[in-house]
Design a protein around this motif. Structure first.
Motif, PDB file in Angstrom:
ATOM      1  N   GLY A   1      38.866  -7.243   2.574  1.00 31.90           N
ATOM      2  CA  GLY A   1      38.730  -5.955   3.243  1.00 31.90           C
ATOM      3  C   GLY A   1      39.744  -5.804   4.355  1.00 31.90           C
ATOM      4  O   GLY A   1      40.149  -6.789   4.992  1.00 31.90           O
ATOM      5  N   VAL A   2      40.183  -4.578   4.587  1.00 35.63           N
ATOM      6  CA  VAL A   2      41.173  -4.319   5.631  1.00 35.63           C
ATOM      7  C   VAL A   2      40.687  -3.189   6.531  1.00 35.63           C
ATOM      8  O   VAL A   2      40.123  -2.203   6.065  1.00 35.63           O
ATOM      9  CB  VAL A   2      42.562  -3.997   5.029  1.00 35.63           C
ATOM     10  CG1 VAL A   2      42.506  -2.787   4.104  1.00 35.63           C
ATOM     11  CG2 VAL A   2      43.609  -3.775   6.122  1.00 35.63           C
ATOM     12  N   ILE A   3      40.894  -3.379   7.818  1.00 28.16           N
ATOM     13  CA  ILE A   3      40.581  -2.340   8.805  1.00 28.16           C
ATOM     14  C   ILE A   3      41.850  -2.082   9.597  1.00 28.16           C
ATOM     15  O   ILE A   3      42.511  -3.032  10.043  1.00 28.16           O
ATOM     16  CB  ILE A   3      39.421  -2.797   9.724  1.00 28.16           C
ATOM     17  CG1 ILE A   3      38.117  -2.847   8.912  1.00 28.16           C
ATOM     18  CG2 ILE A   3      39.271  -1.867  10.932  1.00 28.16           C
ATOM     19  CD1 ILE A   3      36.957  -3.509   9.616  1.00 28.16           C
ATOM     20  N   THR A   4      42.230  -0.817   9.738  1.00 25.11           N
ATOM     21  CA  THR A   4      43.456  -0.488  10.479  1.00 25.11           C
ATOM     22  C   THR A   4      43.104   0.228  11.786  1.00 25.11           C
ATOM     23  O   THR A   4      41.975   0.654  11.978  1.00 25.11           O
ATOM     24  CB  THR A   4      44.378   0.444   9.664  1.00 25.11           C
ATOM     25  OG1 THR A   4      43.707   1.694   9.479  1.00 25.11           O
ATOM     26  CG2 THR A   4      44.730  -0.157   8.320  1.00 25.11           C
TER      27      THR A   4
ATOM     28  N   VAL B   1      33.889   4.044  16.072  1.00 22.72           N
ATOM     29  CA  VAL B   1      33.279   3.399  14.913  1.00 22.72           C
ATOM     30  C   VAL B   1      33.374   1.888  15.054  1.00 22.72           C
ATOM     31  O   VAL B   1      34.437   1.340  15.370  1.00 22.72           O
ATOM     32  CB  VAL B   1      34.004   3.848  13.616  1.00 22.72           C
ATOM     33  CG1 VAL B   1      33.545   3.022  12.423  1.00 22.72           C
ATOM     34  CG2 VAL B   1      33.776   5.326  13.360  1.00 22.72           C
ATOM     35  N   LYS B   2      32.252   1.210  14.835  1.00 23.34           N
ATOM     36  CA  LYS B   2      32.250  -0.258  14.781  1.00 23.34           C
ATOM     37  C   LYS B   2      32.136  -0.662  13.312  1.00 23.34           C
ATOM     38  O   LYS B   2      31.261  -0.146  12.600  1.00 23.34           O
ATOM     39  CB  LYS B   2      31.031  -0.814  15.524  1.00 23.34           C
ATOM     40  CG  LYS B   2      31.033  -0.479  17.005  1.00 23.34           C
ATOM     41  CD  LYS B   2      31.387  -1.694  17.829  1.00 23.34           C
ATOM     42  CE  LYS B   2      31.192  -1.378  19.310  1.00 23.34           C
ATOM     43  NZ  LYS B   2      32.006  -2.269  20.139  1.00 23.34           N
ATOM     44  N   ALA B   3      33.008  -1.542  12.882  1.00 24.02           N
ATOM     45  CA  ALA B   3      33.009  -1.907  11.471  1.00 24.02           C
ATOM     46  C   ALA B   3      33.306  -3.395  11.287  1.00 24.02           C
ATOM     47  O   ALA B   3      33.729  -4.081  12.229  1.00 24.02           O
ATOM     48  CB  ALA B   3      34.032  -1.059  10.723  1.00 24.02           C
ATOM     49  N   ARG B   4      33.064  -3.855  10.073  1.00 22.34           N
ATOM     50  CA  ARG B   4      33.291  -5.265   9.717  1.00 22.34           C
ATOM     51  C   ARG B   4      33.878  -5.354   8.327  1.00 22.34           C
ATOM     52  O   ARG B   4      33.604  -4.494   7.477  1.00 22.34           O
ATOM     53  CB  ARG B   4      31.945  -6.008   9.645  1.00 22.34           C
ATOM     54  CG  ARG B   4      31.439  -6.624  10.897  1.00 22.34           C
ATOM     55  CD  ARG B   4      30.074  -7.265  10.638  1.00 22.34           C
ATOM     56  NE  ARG B   4      29.083  -6.298  10.169  1.00 22.34           N
ATOM     57  CZ  ARG B   4      28.301  -6.508   9.117  1.00 22.34           C
ATOM     58  NH1 ARG B   4      28.395  -7.618   8.407  1.00 22.34           N
ATOM     59  NH2 ARG B   4      27.416  -5.595   8.730  1.00 22.34           N
ATOM     60  N   VAL B   5      34.609  -6.413   8.080  1.00 24.62           N
ATOM     61  CA  VAL B   5      35.060  -6.718   6.723  1.00 24.62           C
ATOM     62  C   VAL B   5      33.957  -7.526   6.059  1.00 24.62           C
ATOM     63  O   VAL B   5      33.413  -8.450   6.662  1.00 24.62           O
ATOM     64  CB  VAL B   5      36.386  -7.506   6.756  1.00 24.62           C
ATOM     65  CG1 VAL B   5      36.691  -8.114   5.397  1.00 24.62           C
ATOM     66  CG2 VAL B   5      37.524  -6.603   7.210  1.00 24.62           C
ATOM     67  N   THR B   6      33.613  -7.163   4.810  1.00 27.08           N
ATOM     68  CA  THR B   6      32.508  -7.848   4.140  1.00 27.08           C
ATOM     69  C   THR B   6      32.965  -8.647   2.919  1.00 27.08           C
ATOM     70  O   THR B   6      32.168  -9.256   2.242  1.00 27.08           O
ATOM     71  CB  THR B   6      31.443  -6.827   3.695  1.00 27.08           C
ATOM     72  OG1 THR B   6      32.098  -5.763   2.999  1.00 27.08           O
ATOM     73  CG2 THR B   6      30.703  -6.265   4.894  1.00 27.08           C
ATOM     74  N   LYS B   7      34.265  -8.594   2.624  1.00 26.95           N
ATOM     75  CA  LYS B   7      34.754  -9.339   1.459  1.00 26.95           C
ATOM     76  C   LYS B   7      36.052 -10.049   1.800  1.00 26.95           C
ATOM     77  O   LYS B   7      36.945  -9.452   2.424  1.00 26.95           O
ATOM     78  CB  LYS B   7      34.976  -8.380   0.287  1.00 26.95           C
ATOM     79  CG  LYS B   7      35.387  -9.064  -1.019  1.00 26.95           C
ATOM     80  CD  LYS B   7      35.420  -8.053  -2.148  1.00 26.95           C
ATOM     81  CE  LYS B   7      36.177  -8.518  -3.367  1.00 26.95           C
ATOM     82  NZ  LYS B   7      35.630  -9.654  -4.072  1.00 26.95           N
TER      83      LYS B   7
END
Lengths: 259, 319
Positions: B110-113, B139-145
């Motif tokens: 997973g990628v977050i920019t 937004v708070k997010a996480r990579v799950t894969k």
């Protein structure tokens, strides 16, 4: 020259954008439209075909309303459209979207050039063009502010922060274009009428050979835990310049320790 | 302790501030390993060590730097495969986001920019903060894969020194022919303005339509404050200022301590690029200009009168 332009249906930035209950972008209860930055890709495709020959196919992935984005591109002058739509797609992240676009482009076959905008105006990640190039094994020639197609190759100018680069690759290739490349046309009355007769195919997951487990929110490689609306900025002090506006501005900056 | 890869942002070995920020963030998740691509490692090593890089993976050569982004993604993928890092941190600029994108597909991660902060969650997981929809939501997010791949914006952390060994480490990488398909045939360096880089600057002074094409007063005020100079899309489209200085949705998104908008009405296109600035000041002739909805301090007036006076006052205050 067969050109595919990938376009996205996005919430209108002028309207109140928000999120659905599953933390995905609300694409249904908000006015939507063809992402402004994709118009530059459509325009560039039309210019290339008009200067030579070929066909422009517009591809989108999205809910029912996304057909509007395809329609707008057809009104501008694209020849035909493909709308990838399936209930299972809702909530797909960029890797899944790039997978669907890649499979749709493979199904179209015989594509010389894939064009995209530089980013969507909603997610603004700018990652789908690179992911698509990776998945299709095509040369990635992105952020073009100038584009020349010459025989079997493509050359662009990419204006970075530190340098202006000239990049070249052989076709087929994937090119993303910036908003500096051209001035997108408005659909003419004739174009709007002609678009009504242009073919648009709707493809589901089965048509693309993609399994439902590969797309949608449950298959996303990232997850959103929390969304908070930023509080509106408090109204500050506004003065009218009566000959001392600059001095008062400097006093404000000093009071905030910027000087 | 797991390694955390940081892709170094540099110009011929001159390491940019964002790299010190990324190395600082990396220490929240493990031991920072710098990935240095290009020439000038000798010049860079000291800075990398100063901010905590324990290892340095260095790569150079035309196979990598003579082509657009794809070879750099292959380099990172090879290291990810070999060392299974806790995360990969990449500068969130045009090139960095594309490298992150390709790395994500290669490693099925997973990628977050555009992260403006990256913290460790309760179980040490990588939790990112982003500012979306023109800065109207957080937004708070996480990579799950896979391996978390995060592209991080400038000014997301205060660089903290923490000496590291910066020892050479190596991974065997062969760049594929496919990655070399897009060739850089010419590269013209841009003339340095001598001002801070727009996205890294603590203060940004921008000009818009109200300058009528004359940016001299905007530049003089910026220089008195040691600020970077930006421009609205209207000013860029008119050809008054280069596109690389454009602040807005289709230009740079900046989040400085102080943003000064001069002769800029504040259309959504512009607000998307500056709304998260800490303090906002505007000068505009039109008291109805939407930019005034955002300001901490606004002057309704002619920028050609207000700015020179403010410039003199700033210079006088600084002595």
């Amino acid at each position: 020259m067969n050109i595919v332009v990938c376009v996205k249906y996005v919430p209108d930035a002028q309207s109140e954008r928000g999120f659905a209950s599953d933390n995905t972008t609300d694409r249904v209860n908000v006015d939507g439209l063809l992402s402004e930055l994709d118009e530059y890709a459509v325009e560039e495709a039309l210019k290339i075909v008009e200067a030579g020959e070929g066909e422009v196919t517009v591809v989108t992935v999205g809910p029912d309303q996304a057909a509007d984005a395809v329609k707008k591109a057809l009104q501008m002058g694209a020849d035909k459209g493909v709308h990838v739509s399936d209930e299972a797609i809702s909530g797909s992240d960029a890797p899944a979207t790039s997978l669907l676009l890649a499979e749709a482009i493979k199904k179209l076959g015989d594509v010389d050039l894939v064009l995209t905008g530089m980013a969507s105006t909603d997610g603004t990640m700018s990652v789908v063009p690179a992911m698509l190039a990776e998945r299709l094994g095509l040369p990635q020639v992105t952020f073009a502010s100038e584009l020349t197609v010459d025989g079997g190759s493509v050359t662009i100018r990419r204006d970075g922060d530190a340098a202006s680069q000239t990049i070249t690759a052989s076709l087929p290739a994937l090119v993303s274009v910036t908003d500096q490349i051209n001035e997108p046309r408005y659909p003419s009355f004739k174009g709007i009428m002609a678009a009504k007769k242009k073919p648009v195919e709707t493809w589901g997951l089965a048509d693309l050979g993609v399994d439902a487990s590969q797309v949608g929110l449950a298959a996303a490689w990232t997850t959103v835990d929390a969304i908070t609306k930023r509080p509106p900025r408090e109204q500050g002090t506004i003065i009218t310049d009566e000959g001392d506006g600059g001095t008062k501005l400097a006093e404000f900056l000093a009071s905030r320790k910027f000087i | 302790m797991a390694e955390v890869l940081v892709l170094v942002d540099h110009a011929n070995g001159e390491v940019r501030k964002t790299t010190a920020e990324l190395l600082t963030i990396a220490r929240r998740f493990g031991e920072p390993s710098a990935v240095f691509i290009g020439d000038g490692l000798d010049a860079a090593r000291e800075t990398l060590a100063k901010y905590g890089a324990e290892k340095v993976y260095a790569f150079s050569g035309d196979d990598i730097t003579g082509h657009l982004v794809a070879p750099q993604a292959e380099v990172l993928a090879a290291i990810v495969q070999q060392v299974s890092p806790a995360a990969v941190l990449i500068p969130s600029n045009a090139e960095g986001k594309e490298i992150a994108a390709r790395l994500a597909i290669k490693t099925e991660s997973g990628v977050i920019t555009d992260a403006v902060d990256v913290e460790a969650g309760p179980d040490g997981e990588v939790v990112t903060t982003q500012s979306v929809f023109a800065g109207s939501y957080t937004v708070k997010a996480r990579v799950t894969k896979g391996t978390p791949i995060v592209a991080v914006k400038p000014n997301s952390a205060a660089p903290e020194e923490a000496p590291g060994a910066a020892a050479d480490a190596s991974v065997e990488v062969t760049i594929s022919d496919a990655a070399k398909a897009a060739k850089i045939v010419e590269s013209k360096e841009k003339q340095a303005s001598g001002r801070p880089e727009l996205t890294e600057a603590a203060i940004v002074v921008s000009g818009g339509r109200g300058t009528g094409g004359d940016f001299s007063k905007v530049e003089e005020f910026a220089d008195s404050l040691g600020a970077a100079v930006g421009a609205s899309r209207a000013a860029v489209d008119a050809g008054w200022y280069p596109h690389s200085s454009q602040v807005g949705q289709t230009g740079k998104q900046v989040s400085p301590q102080l943003y000064v908008a001069c002769g800029i009405s504040g259309a959504i296109q512009h607000r998307a690029g500056m709304q998260t600035s800490k303090t906002i000041v505007a000068i505009n002739k039109d008291e109805e200009a939407p930019i005034f909805e955002l300001v901490d301090f606004g002057v309704v007036g002619d920028l050609f009168a207000v700015l020179p006076q403010a410039t003199e006052a700033v210079k006088a205050a600084k002595g």
